[in-house]
Design an enzyme around this catalytic site. Structure first.
Site, PDB file in Angstrom:
ATOM      1  N   ASP A 137     -64.166  53.577  67.522  1.00 37.51           N
ATOM      2  CA  ASP A 137     -64.086  55.117  67.294  1.00 37.51           C
ATOM      3  C   ASP A 137     -63.848  55.801  68.595  1.00 37.51           C
ATOM      4  O   ASP A 137     -63.804  57.165  68.714  1.00 37.51           O
ATOM      5  CB  ASP A 137     -65.651  55.730  66.989  1.00 37.51           C
ATOM      6  CG  ASP A 137     -65.957  55.173  65.614  1.00 37.51           C
ATOM      7  OD1 ASP A 137     -65.231  54.684  64.867  1.00 37.51           O
ATOM      8  OD2 ASP A 137     -67.192  55.030  65.442  1.00 37.51           O
TER       9      ASP A 137
ATOM     10  N   GLU B 211     -47.500  65.060  61.040  1.00 33.22           N
ATOM     11  CA  GLU B 211     -47.191  66.593  61.187  1.00 33.22           C
ATOM     12  C   GLU B 211     -48.311  67.446  61.540  1.00 33.22           C
ATOM     13  O   GLU B 211     -48.452  68.278  62.058  1.00 33.22           O
ATOM     14  CB  GLU B 211     -46.426  67.220  60.170  1.00 33.22           C
ATOM     15  CG  GLU B 211     -44.789  67.004  59.889  1.00 33.22           C
ATOM     16  CD  GLU B 211     -44.663  65.489  59.744  1.00 33.22           C
ATOM     17  OE1 GLU B 211     -45.463  64.925  58.912  1.00 33.22           O
ATOM     18  OE2 GLU B 211     -43.679  65.366  59.998  1.00 33.22           O
TER      19      GLU B 211
END
Ligand code: F6P
Length: 329
Positions: free
Chosen positions: A134, A194
């Protein structure tokens, strides 16, 4: 010193390399190492690693041929029992019973919360190593396992891009990270996605739809969006529905990477980090350190009080959020 080494919480690629480094540093300094199987649960159950000679002791040979292996030879566990006073006291009794003077816990914030509580009840020393995909711990630039998990996410994007381009689709790739967006942001940047939806910034669905329409007008044939599992708008499947409802012009599919990110052979970066930190943790114990985590900041090994590693949310670098924006026009 008799040093106990264990892995706890979600496993992370590079944990083995860290165990290896801690064991070899300790044995080279003349310390004894006890491997504790299955984290805090193993401490409660007196579940110790047994070497090829049948002894509950780790030697330099116990950690041969593991630097490249994912998972952890000591195995890992989440341990609800350790959240109770009874569980903690049982662990303390076992530490005393087996003459363990110090511990090297390898894990994430749950592991260090446990360790911070343990040292209030036990006079031994604790120096932890950050092992979690994480990257949500303060006191280190990167955690062990993060680099490999990003690499796994990027490999998935490369594959999704092929089919996305063929079908002119939008793929939402959901990655882990719990409440943190590090994994999503780095995966998005390195994979050329994107956009990324992360818990640290609001997810503006109409804004995303407008942005994608613009991209389509400029000839963009495929779109990849990386979604952190902890994003406020929900995971990839929920976001897919919300984008459809908002009349997104791309046909959308959701892919959840899940625990695949926790496996695999660690990258060289993870092996290096794990090796440096496992070694540094033991050297620090030898010098008398306790109640701290070994981390690496600006390429230097540093110690941070355990409680400080999870006290606050580790902020995402805002320049990387801006960078992703600039890269997706
Ligand atoms: O903390 C590591 C992690 O993989 C998180 O990214 C994820 O939310 C969680 O563990 C999953 O936990 P479990 O394997 O217990 O389902």
């Amino acid at each position: 010193m008799r040093i106990g080494v264990f892995c706890s919480g979600g496993d992370a690629p590079g944990m083995n390399a860290c165990v290896r480094a801690a064991v070899r540093c300790a044995t080279s300094m003349g310390h004894e190492v006890v491997g504790i199987n299955r984290g805090y649960q193993g401490l409660i159950d007196e579940n110790f690693y047994v070497n090829s000679a049948g002894e509950p002791r780790m030697t330099a040979r116990s950690v041969s041929n593991i630097v490249q292996r994912g998972g952890t030879i000591l195995r890992s566990a989440r341990c609800p029992a350790f959240l109770t006073e009874d569980g903690m006291l049982k662990a303390v009794r076992n530490l005393k019973k087996h003459g363990i003077d110090a511990l090297v816990p390898i894990g994430g914030n749950g592991t260090f919360r446990g360790a911070a509580e343990l040292i209030k009840r036990w006079e031994g020393r604790v120096v932890g190593c950050p092992g979690t995909i994480d990257n949500d711990l303060l006191g280190t630039d990167y955690t062990i396992g993060f680099s490999t998990a990003v690499a796994t996410g990027v490999e998935a994007i490369d594959k999704l891009r092929d089919t996305a381009e063929s079908h002119q689709r939008l793929f939402l790739l959901e990655v882990m990270g719990r409440h943190s967006g590090f994994l999503a942001l780095y995966t998005a940047l390195a994979g050329g996605a994107e956009f990324a939806c992360v818990p640290e910034t609001p997810t503006d669905i109409p804004g995303i739809v407008r942005h994608l329409e613009q991209l389509q007008k400029t000839g963009k044939k495929s779109i990849i969006g990386v979604v952190a599992e902890g994003d406020e708008e929900g995971g990839a499947t929920i976001l897919q529905k919300k984008l459809d409802d908002a009349k997104c012009t791309f046909s959308t599919r959701a892919t959840i990477l899940g625990h695949i990110q926790r496996g695999g052979s660690p990258t060289p970066d993870d092996r290096m980090l794990a090796t440096r930190l496992g070694d540094f943790a033991v050297k620090s114990l030898d010098l008398g350190a306790t109640g701290v985590m070994a981390g690496e900041i600006n390429s230097r090994c540093v110690l941070t009080p355990l409680a400080d590693t999870f006290a606050q949310h580790k902020p995402l670098p805002s320049e990387l959020i801006d960078l992703l924006d600039r890269m997706s026009n």
